[in-house]
Scaffold this motif. Structure first.
Motif, short mmCIF file in Angstrom:
data_model
loop_
_atom_site.label_atom_id
_atom_site.label_comp_id
_atom_site.label_asym_id
_atom_site.label_seq_id
_atom_site.Cartn_x
_atom_site.Cartn_y
_atom_site.Cartn_z
N CYS A 182 3.05 -2.01 -4.81
CA CYS A 182 2.39 -0.81 -5.33
C CYS A 182 1.06 -1.10 -6.01
CB CYS A 182 3.31 -0.05 -6.29
SG CYS A 182 3.62 -0.90 -7.86
N GLY A 183 0.87 -2.29 -6.50
CA GLY A 183 -0.38 -2.66 -7.15
C GLY A 183 -0.61 -2.00 -8.49
N LYS A 184 0.45 -1.47 -9.12
CA LYS A 184 0.27 -0.72 -10.36
C LYS A 184 0.29 -1.60 -11.61
CE LYS A 184 0.56 2.79 -7.61
NZ LYS A 184 -0.67 3.30 -7.00
N CYS A 185 0.78 -2.83 -11.49
CA CYS A 185 0.92 -3.69 -12.68
C CYS A 185 -0.30 -4.61 -12.83
CB CYS A 185 2.22 -4.48 -12.65
SG CYS A 185 2.42 -5.55 -11.21
N LEU A 186 -1.48 -4.06 -12.65
CA LEU A 186 -2.73 -4.81 -12.76
C LEU A 186 -2.93 -5.37 -14.17
CD1 LEU A 186 -5.68 -5.58 -11.83
CD2 LEU A 186 -6.33 -3.26 -12.55
N ARG B 212 -13.14 -10.47 -13.01
CA ARG B 212 -12.55 -10.46 -14.36
C ARG B 212 -11.19 -11.15 -14.42
NH1 ARG B 212 -12.02 -4.50 -16.10
NH2 ARG B 212 -11.01 -5.50 -17.88
N GLY B 213 -10.70 -11.65 -13.28
CA GLY B 213 -9.41 -12.35 -13.27
C GLY B 213 -8.23 -11.46 -12.99
N ALA B 214 -8.43 -10.44 -12.14
CA ALA B 214 -7.35 -9.50 -11.83
C ALA B 214 -6.19 -10.18 -11.12
CB ALA B 214 -7.90 -8.37 -10.96
N CYS B 215 -4.99 -9.76 -11.46
CA CYS B 215 -3.79 -10.18 -10.73
C CYS B 215 -2.70 -9.15 -10.96
CB CYS B 215 -3.33 -11.58 -11.13
SG CYS B 215 -2.69 -11.72 -12.80
#
Length: 645
Positions: free
Chosen positions: A46-50, A76-79
């Motif tokens: 889902c990609g919601k827990c950025l 910015r170091g997204a994961c």
């Protein structure tokens, strides 16, 4: 050894937690008390827990999940917290949008009818003669004979808990033998729940509870005059142990059952206190609590091991209605408050569905009703007062915003309804809490969007976007063709909010599972959609969904719109009925036994019906005559898509 383990610090609140190396950032966040927004249950879909890594080292395959991030976010170091594992001390920035926020929780009951008041708990005011040398009747017998004299049950049918017996002699004498006895009808007889000084007959309260996987809703009633005093709602705190049912069952199997039971009780207590404070009453005077939840939630609330429900042959511990005292499950009412749970039909047709059935009135009607309760999982019931068939299945998270690039829960800022001008393809939308700048699209908005794109001839019946249309809102996109719903300048998130072709196909698969299940029930009953006299949509999603759009995309069978009802939160409605009317409560076990459950996975025809439903609205357009007419108009040149495609 703990001081050798990595420390994870979460910004902006500087919450710190020590975890073993290899722990996921999601589990670390949960340990730190952060409720992360993980619609897909931590599967990276889902990609919601950025989150953003400020310093330190984590293991994360960024390219595998690159579709979820913009280039500035990657810089910015997204994961994703669910897919990143801790390799050492790390400092993590958690955006507000990655946390579970206030959700639009359905509390009101649309079109509520009066429920006949016939409570199972009553108070009896008595004036007793004090004992003497000529009358040495024991205190309990004296009290119960006094209760019988003013219309109560016979003494030999009343059970007195030890706790009541311990304070009974003092309260009788300190009140000068003028007391009020609280007596509850329970399985097998009656229980003396409380004895109070003086007259307290005007203060008898009860609570109905919808114990949902995500949310808890409470209605507080006066059992004297049948008035609703207040309502309250909040999140189910079990989310910290797992987003979905399967995650929580697995958590319980790893020694977490007591924790889950405590969190369920804590969640109910929080809502009870809010409702009691709003009504200005004392929780000690709440003597009945009726809880509706699915089969797993009921097991977890009662502290019963649910683990064998997810392992072959998939057996619950219990399916019948249960009752216990508040003190045994940690509910913060009077210690002898009766806590009742709804019975279940199977692992997957639980007490919440039985409550839905009560809410529809199916048990008293001759007309054929189709009840559908939609979430990540769905339940469907077809029948009337004489017979009922049921089934359940996984709709997938798409209808709740999961596995959709800009999908989200029903939080403030979510687009909840949308229309598209077929001439210009300009969207107009409304958001939850009327926030001007949207953050994403929730389930009801997604159903609207797919239906509107179909009407405007932007998508075909497979969900494919027509890239031949020359319009700035229609473009190839980074990974798939997409339609721009809101330009980045209009949004809270600084990105274009789009729906992609992949999103649409995920939605089609979700709706196909539900429609295929409905057709399976109809076939098993020897009926067709024309025989359905009522369609009842239950739950928050069902309440806010546009009925016409649900038919347009083939989510529900094509029936006249006037036959489709949004019954709101059917679980809380049914819990209210069972709380205030003991006759209806007594019928629950019989109702559950009456329902035949059809296992879709074992039905060889279900997959064919599912596959046939994987089109908009269906492969067989004759099942959707109104949609067929609309598509014919599109083919003949109406709408931007048909003119330019």
């Amino acid at each position: 050894m703990e001081d050798l383990m990595p420390t994870v610090t979460f910004l902006p609140g500087y919450r710190k937690v020590t975890v073993p190396e290899g722990t996921s950032l999601l589990d670390a966040a949960r340990a730190a008390g952060l409720a992360m927004n993980v619609v897909c249950g931590g599967q990276g879909k889902c990609g919601k827990c950025l989150v953003f890594i400020k310093s330190g080292n984590v293991s994360f395959e960024r390219e595998k999940f690159r579709k979820f991030f913009s280039d500035p976010e990657i810089a910015r170091g997204a994961c994703l917290a669910c897919q990143a594992t801790v390799l050492g001390d790390v400092l993590v920035d958690v955006p507000e949008g990655s946390l579970i926020q206030e959700q639009k929780i359905l509390v009101e009951i649309p079109g509520r009818e009066e429920i006949p008041l016939n409570p199972a708990v009553r108070k009896y005011e008595v004036y007793l003669s004090p004992p003497s040398l000529d009358d040495t009747t024991p205190d309990l017998t004296r009290l119960l004979e006094g209760v019988e004299a003013v219309g109560g049950p016979p003494p030999n049918r009343v059970y007195a808990p030890l706790g009541v017996l311990r304070y009974l002699p003092q309260v009788l004498r300190r009140s000068d033998w003028h007391v009020t006895a609280t007596v509850a009808l329970v399985p097998g007889g009656y229980r003396l729940s409380s004895v109070d000084k003086g007259d307290t007959t005007g203060r008898v309260y009860g609570a109905a509870v919808d114990l949902g996987t995500t949310t808890v809703v409470v209605y507080l009633w006066s059992l004297v005059d049948g008035q609703i005093l207040s309502t309250a709602s909040n999140y189910n705190r079990q989310i910290s142990c797992g987003e979905d049912i399967l995650s929580r069952v697995n958590f319980s199997r790893k020694g977490g059952l007591a924790r889950l039971q405590h969190l369920a009780a804590e969640s109910i207590n929080e809502a009870l206190k809010s409702a009691a404070d709003a009504a200005g009453i004392d929780l000690e005077e709440v003597f009945e609590v009726m809880v509706a939840g699915n089969t797993v939630m009921t097991h977890l609330f009662l502290g019963i091991d649910p683990g064998y429900m997810i392992a072959e042959p998939y057996i619950p511990v219990v399916q019948r209605m249960l009752s216990t005292a508040a003190r045994r499950v940690g509910i913060a009412t009077h210690e002898n408050t009766g806590i009742y749970t709804f019975p279940a039909v199977s692992n997957f047709i639980g007490g919440d569905v039985i409550a839905d059935i009560l809410a529809t009135g199916m048990t008293e009607r001759e007309e054929v009703t189709l009840l559908i309760d939609i979430g990540t999982n769905f339940e469907a019931v077809l029948g009337n007062r004489d017979w009922m068939l049921s089934c359940s299945g996984a709709a997938g998270p798409a209808l709740e915003g999961g596995e959709v690039l800009f999908g989200m829960r029903a939080n403030p800022g979510a687009i909840e309804s949308i229309q598209i001008d077929p001439a210009t393809l300009t969207p107009t939308y409304t958001t939850i809490n009327s926030i001007a700048a949207p953050r994403g699209i929730c389930g009801s908005g997604l159903v609207d969007l797919v239906a509107e794109l179909l009407r405007a001839c932007v998508i075909d019946r497979t969900g494919g976007i027509n890239l031949e249309i020359d319009h700035p809102r229609i473009r190839k996109g980074r990974y798939a063709p997409e339609f721009v719903v809101a330009w980045k300048e209009e949004t809270q998130i600084g990105k274009d909010i789009v729906i992609t072709e992949n999103d649409i196909k995920n939605l089609i698969m979700s709706k196909a599972a539900i429609h295929g299940a409905c057709m399976t029930l109809l076939d098993a009953a020897g009926l067709t959609a024309r025989d359905i006299e009522r369609v009842c949509l239950s739950g928050a999603f069902g309440n806010y969904i546009n009925k016409e759009n649900a038919i347009t995309i083939g989510l529900i069978p094509d029936v006249p719109l006037e036959r489709v009802e949004n019954i709101g939160n059917g679980a809380i409605t049914g819990a209210n009925i069972a709380l205030v009317n003991r006759k209806r409560r007594k019928e629950l076990d019989g109702l559950a036994r009456k329902i035949t459950y059809i296992e879709l996975n074992a039905d060889p025809s279900f997959m064919d019906r599912y596959t046939s439903s994987c089109f908009l609205p269906h492969t067989d357009l004759s099942l959707f005559p109104r949609v067929q007419q609309m598509l014919e108009a599109c083919r003949l040149g109406q709408g931007v898509g048909s003119r330019q495609g």
